[in-house]
Design a protein around this motif. Structure first.
Motif, mmCIF file in Angstrom:
data_model
loop_
_atom_site.group_PDB
_atom_site.id
_atom_site.type_symbol
_atom_site.label_atom_id
_atom_site.label_comp_id
_atom_site.label_asym_id
_atom_site.label_seq_id
_atom_site.Cartn_x
_atom_site.Cartn_y
_atom_site.Cartn_z
ATOM 1 N N GLN A 259 0.812 -1.208 0.000
ATOM 2 C CA GLN A 259 0.000 0.000 0.000
ATOM 3 C C GLN A 259 0.853 1.270 0.000
ATOM 4 O O GLN A 259 0.562 2.238 -0.699
ATOM 5 C CB GLN A 259 -0.936 0.006 1.213
ATOM 6 N N ASP A 260 1.923 1.261 0.789
ATOM 7 C CA ASP A 260 2.812 2.427 0.881
ATOM 8 C C ASP A 260 4.076 2.262 0.045
ATOM 9 O O ASP A 260 5.058 2.986 0.242
ATOM 10 C CB ASP A 260 3.184 2.682 2.346
ATOM 11 N N GLY A 261 4.045 1.345 -0.884
ATOM 12 C CA GLY A 261 5.194 1.105 -1.750
ATOM 13 C C GLY A 261 6.117 0.053 -1.180
ATOM 14 O O GLY A 261 6.085 -0.285 0.002
ATOM 15 N N GLY A 262 6.954 -0.475 -2.028
ATOM 16 C CA GLY A 262 7.872 -1.536 -1.633
ATOM 17 C C GLY A 262 7.312 -2.910 -1.944
ATOM 18 O O GLY A 262 6.091 -3.120 -2.007
ATOM 19 N N ILE A 263 8.221 -3.828 -2.159
ATOM 20 C CA ILE A 263 7.905 -5.225 -2.459
ATOM 21 C C ILE A 263 8.511 -6.068 -1.346
ATOM 22 O O ILE A 263 9.629 -5.800 -0.900
ATOM 23 C CB ILE A 263 8.493 -5.616 -3.832
ATOM 24 N N ARG B 42 12.796 6.834 -0.076
ATOM 25 C CA ARG B 42 12.658 6.950 1.389
ATOM 26 C C ARG B 42 13.716 6.115 2.106
ATOM 27 O O ARG B 42 14.301 6.553 3.105
ATOM 28 C CB ARG B 42 11.265 6.517 1.853
ATOM 29 N N VAL B 43 13.937 4.911 1.609
ATOM 30 C CA VAL B 43 14.967 4.054 2.214
ATOM 31 C C VAL B 43 16.330 4.738 2.117
ATOM 32 O O VAL B 43 17.101 4.768 3.085
ATOM 33 C CB VAL B 43 14.998 2.674 1.527
ATOM 34 N N PHE B 44 16.629 5.302 0.960
ATOM 35 C CA PHE B 44 17.923 5.961 0.781
ATOM 36 C C PHE B 44 18.084 7.131 1.753
ATOM 37 O O PHE B 44 19.185 7.405 2.230
ATOM 38 C CB PHE B 44 18.067 6.469 -0.645
ATOM 39 N N GLU B 45 16.984 7.811 2.023
ATOM 40 C CA GLU B 45 17.035 8.967 2.911
ATOM 41 C C GLU B 45 17.231 8.544 4.365
ATOM 42 O O GLU B 45 17.909 9.244 5.134
ATOM 43 C CB GLU B 45 15.734 9.769 2.778
ATOM 44 N N GLN B 46 16.691 7.398 4.720
ATOM 45 C CA GLN B 46 16.626 7.008 6.129
ATOM 46 C C GLN B 46 17.651 5.958 6.534
ATOM 47 O O GLN B 46 17.920 5.780 7.736
ATOM 48 C CB GLN B 46 15.220 6.481 6.448
ATOM 49 N N ALA C 100 9.075 5.794 -4.909
ATOM 50 C CA ALA C 100 9.044 6.660 -3.718
ATOM 51 C C ALA C 100 9.552 5.906 -2.492
ATOM 52 O O ALA C 100 10.276 6.476 -1.654
ATOM 53 C CB ALA C 100 7.632 7.179 -3.489
ATOM 54 N N TYR C 101 9.180 4.638 -2.371
ATOM 55 C CA TYR C 101 9.664 3.824 -1.253
ATOM 56 C C TYR C 101 11.187 3.726 -1.280
ATOM 57 O O TYR C 101 11.854 3.877 -0.241
ATOM 58 C CB TYR C 101 9.049 2.426 -1.314
ATOM 59 N N ILE D 35 14.030 -3.293 0.636
ATOM 60 C CA ILE D 35 14.811 -2.729 -0.470
ATOM 61 C C ILE D 35 15.332 -3.841 -1.375
ATOM 62 O O ILE D 35 15.504 -3.653 -2.582
ATOM 63 C CB ILE D 35 15.964 -1.851 0.061
ATOM 64 N N ASN D 36 15.577 -5.012 -0.779
ATOM 65 C CA ASN D 36 15.956 -6.209 -1.526
ATOM 66 C C ASN D 36 14.725 -7.094 -1.654
ATOM 67 O O ASN D 36 14.269 -7.642 -0.654
ATOM 68 C CB ASN D 36 17.062 -6.954 -0.766
#
Length: 294
Positions: free
Chosen positions: A101-105, A165-169, A161-162, A131-132
């Motif tokens: 729902q908020d992106g990502g697999i 976000r991972v890269f930022e956090q 977008a997900y 992310i993987n």
């Protein structure tokens, strides 16, 4: 051992032990085989929902579609420069369905646990993004240009977008995360935005232990030629000519008596080990060819 013997011994191993898919990959890279033959062998692993399962990733033995085997299917099409439109259409349909729902697999679905699997392929829930393999999947979908209309679809935008976000956090954590970052950053159309994250990757790659410099290191480590399996690999700029030479010589010496290369993790089964060794042997031959060793 001369270069011809390396290839001949590996060929014998592959025809004795490897899957049709990996024999086709060998033929493509070393015997003028066709990319169409590789894709045809790959199709056998695709399910009606468009995703890939059926032990394409040999440590996930379940028949059902899973994210990482689907990532592997994209990587195989990429390596032979043969993004098949019909296979892609199925993959896009599958990814549309499994994007959270908020992106990502997710890394893996619980259904993998119903069949033999390596212990790391276990999940307690189906709604945890990772992310993987999200970064590599989206990066490869950016790289191909056979299908592009879906870039504007909500599921794809959510995944991109997900990843940002991972890269930022977060920072990369291990080889499998690192290649997700690198592939996405190389192929995202937002290259100006990507430029802010390359220093993060570079700093991490320079840390002791990220790239294992000891060619004889044991266990599940990722060495120089895992990070730089071909000339032009991103990590090449962090690897000295001396290290490269040492690891290439070590790679030749690691070819086993049966002609194949070993894996460095515990397999699920003898069959799974043979399948992985077939895959890895083709990968090792590709590396030796790229650096002019065969």
């Amino acid at each position: 051992m001369d270069n011809g013997q390396i290839l001949e011994r590996a060929k014998s191993f592959l025809y004795k032990n490897a899957r049709l898919l990996d024999r086709r990959r060998y033929e493509y890279f070393f015997e003028q085989g066709s990319k169409e033959a590789v894709i045809e062998a790959l199709r056998a692993y695709q399910n009606p929902d468009g995703g890939f399962g059926n032990a394409l990733e040999p440590d996930i033995r379940c028949p059902h579609s899973q994210p990482v085997p689907t990532e592997m299917a994209l990587a195989i099409m990429d390596e032979v420069d043969g993004f098949d439109p019909h296979v892609l259409d199925g993959i896009i349909r599958y990814l549309r369905k499994i994007t959270l729902q908020d992106g990502g697999i997710p890394f893996v679905f619980r259904s993998a646990g119903d069949y033999p699997h390596a212990p790391w392929w276990a999940a307690e829930q189906d709604d945890q993004p990772s992310i993987n393999p999200t970064g590599h999947i989206i990066g490869l979908l950016y790289k191909q240009n056979v299908r592009t209309d879906f870039y504007r679809e909500e599921w794809f935008s959510k995944n991109a977008a997900y990843i940002w976000r991972v890269f930022e956090q977060e920072k990369p954590s291990g080889y499998h995360d690192g290649i997700q970052w690198i592939t996405f950053l190389q192929h995202t159309p937002e290259q100006e935005k990507a430029s802010a994250y390359w220093p993060v990757i570079d700093e991490w790659l320079l840390l002791p232990g990220t790239i294992e410099r000891d060619p004889e290191a044991k266990g599940y480590v990722h060495k120089v030629l895992d990070w730089a399996p071909a000339r032009g690999s991103y990590a090449n700029k962090f690897i000295s000519d001396a290290d490269l030479h040492t690891h290439l010589q070590a790679l030749v010496s690691q070819q086993q008596e049966d002609g194949g290369w070993p894996i460095n993790w515990p397999p699920v089964s003898p069959g799974g080990e043979a399948e992985w060794r077939g895959w890895v042997t083709v990968q090792r031959l590709k590396t030796l060819k790229s650096y002019g060793m065969i």
